[in-house]
Design an enzyme around this catalytic site. Structure first.
Site, PDB file in Angstrom:
ATOM      1  N   ASN A 141      -2.713   5.257  -5.229  1.00  0.00           N
ATOM      2  CA  ASN A 141      -2.511   4.426  -4.049  1.00  0.00           C
ATOM      3  C   ASN A 141      -3.380   3.187  -4.218  1.00  0.00           C
ATOM      4  O   ASN A 141      -4.604   3.289  -4.216  1.00  0.00           O
ATOM      5  CB  ASN A 141      -2.896   5.194  -2.783  1.00  0.00           C
ATOM      6  CG  ASN A 141      -2.825   4.327  -1.539  1.00  0.00           C
ATOM      7  OD1 ASN A 141      -2.079   3.375  -1.485  1.00  0.00           O
ATOM      8  ND2 ASN A 141      -3.621   4.670  -0.533  1.00  0.00           N
ATOM      9  N   MET A 159       0.842  -1.193   0.000  1.00  0.00           N
ATOM     10  CA  MET A 159       0.000   0.000   0.000  1.00  0.00           C
ATOM     11  C   MET A 159       0.876   1.241   0.000  1.00  0.00           C
ATOM     12  O   MET A 159       1.662   1.469   0.908  1.00  0.00           O
ATOM     13  CB  MET A 159      -0.908   0.001   1.227  1.00  0.00           C
ATOM     14  CG  MET A 159      -1.774   1.248   1.348  1.00  0.00           C
ATOM     15  SD  MET A 159      -2.825   1.189   2.818  1.00  0.00           S
ATOM     16  CE  MET A 159      -3.616   2.793   2.732  1.00  0.00           C
ATOM     17  N   CYS A 160       0.782   2.056  -1.052  1.00  0.00           N
ATOM     18  CA  CYS A 160       1.488   3.337  -1.090  1.00  0.00           C
ATOM     19  C   CYS A 160       0.812   4.323  -0.137  1.00  0.00           C
ATOM     20  O   CYS A 160      -0.228   4.036   0.445  1.00  0.00           O
ATOM     21  CB  CYS A 160       1.476   3.904  -2.504  1.00  0.00           C
ATOM     22  SG  CYS A 160       2.165   2.810  -3.762  1.00  0.00           S
ATOM     23  N   ARG A 161       1.440   5.456   0.017  1.00  0.00           N
ATOM     24  CA  ARG A 161       0.846   6.548   0.790  1.00  0.00           C
ATOM     25  C   ARG A 161       1.022   7.832  -0.011  1.00  0.00           C
ATOM     26  O   ARG A 161       2.077   8.042  -0.621  1.00  0.00           O
ATOM     27  CB  ARG A 161       1.535   6.704   2.150  1.00  0.00           C
ATOM     28  CG  ARG A 161       1.433   5.476   3.048  1.00  0.00           C
ATOM     29  CD  ARG A 161       0.102   5.410   3.761  1.00  0.00           C
ATOM     30  NE  ARG A 161       0.033   4.251   4.643  1.00  0.00           N
ATOM     31  CZ  ARG A 161      -0.855   4.120   5.628  1.00  0.00           C
ATOM     32  NH1 ARG A 161      -1.741   5.064   5.857  1.00  0.00           N
ATOM     33  NH2 ARG A 161      -0.862   3.033   6.357  1.00  0.00           N
TER      34      ARG A 161
END
Length: 241
Positions: free
Chosen positions: A110, A1-3
């Site tokens: 995201n 999971m990106c932010r």
């Protein structure tokens, strides 16, 4: 999971948004999830309408010795920044790190699109084979950005462009996570489809949209899943996707 986050407000050092706060993107690169596959910051320099300008690296944000000094002196009232956790099968060069850019637009994704290389042609429409071959990076995010950018170039409003990309992609890949974030320095459009999304209005001239809220900081509101958010410095609207 990106932010990721986008911010519109008074001009301030980039450090005040990206590296200095206790729950900054800098800290979110290693906790609560690991986002060590690159990072990027895009901003609009104050005063002359220039930009956006991007600083992107393919290394973990905490390993960039130049960033703290740059972030302390560079200033902007409009910023989009992201830390990356790469989808399996995507490239790891800095061209794959958000934000992506087209004209005045900055974009981040995201989430993840399983089997993105095999999306049906009607999902990717109206992209041509030539456009697919010239994607900035080999990644699901770059493909989504090409789809959104094509719609923006055709004159579609930002919220409509993002919503259409999410609907088409989710119809082909129901398990896809499609939190998209877009700004032109004066507006923000964002979708929540699968991962978390929050926003905060500090006052009538400042708004932040982010993957996660800042603990113990009042005023954060969660965006419902399957929603589109549209914001300016003074207004916020949320509607179903």
């Amino acid at each position: 999971m990106c932010r990721h986050l986008a911010h519109l407000g008074p001009t301030r050092p980039l450090a005040a948004l990206v590296t200095d706060p206790p729950h900054s993107l800098y800290r979110q690169s290693w906790t609560p999830t690991l986002n060590a596959d690159g990072f990027g910051i895009g901003w609009y320099p104050p005063g002359n309408g220039a930009g956006p300008v991007r600083y992107r690296r393919a290394v973990p944000i905490w390993t960039d010795a130049n960033l703290p000094g740059l972030a302390a002196v560079l200033r902007s009232g409009a910023v989009l920044a992201a830390v990356r956790s790469a989808t399996p099968g995507t490239s790891h060069d800095e061209a794959a790190a958000a934000p992506f850019a087209l004209g005045r637009w900055l974009f981040s994704h995201n989430g993840a699109v399983p089997r993105w290389e095999d999306l049906p042609a009607d999902t990717r429409e109206p992209l041509t084979p030539a456009e697919l071959l010239t994607l900035e990076a080999r990644s699901d995010s770059a493909l989504l950005w090409a789809m959104a950018g094509r719609r923006l170039t055709a004159g579609r409003p930002p919220g409509e462009a993002l919503a259409d990309v999410v609907r088409r992609t989710a119809a082909a890949r129901p398990e896809a996570r499609l939190n998209l974030l877009l700004t032109d320095g004066g507006t923000i459009a964002a979708t929540r489809h699968g991962d978390t999304l929050w926003y905060r209005r500090a006052d009538e001239t400042e708004v932040t949209v982010a993957s996660a809220p800042v603990p113990d900081e009042p005023g954060w509101h969660e965006v419902p899943d399957h929603s589109l958010l549209l914001a300016t410095r003074a207004t916020t609207e949320i509607e179903p996707l």
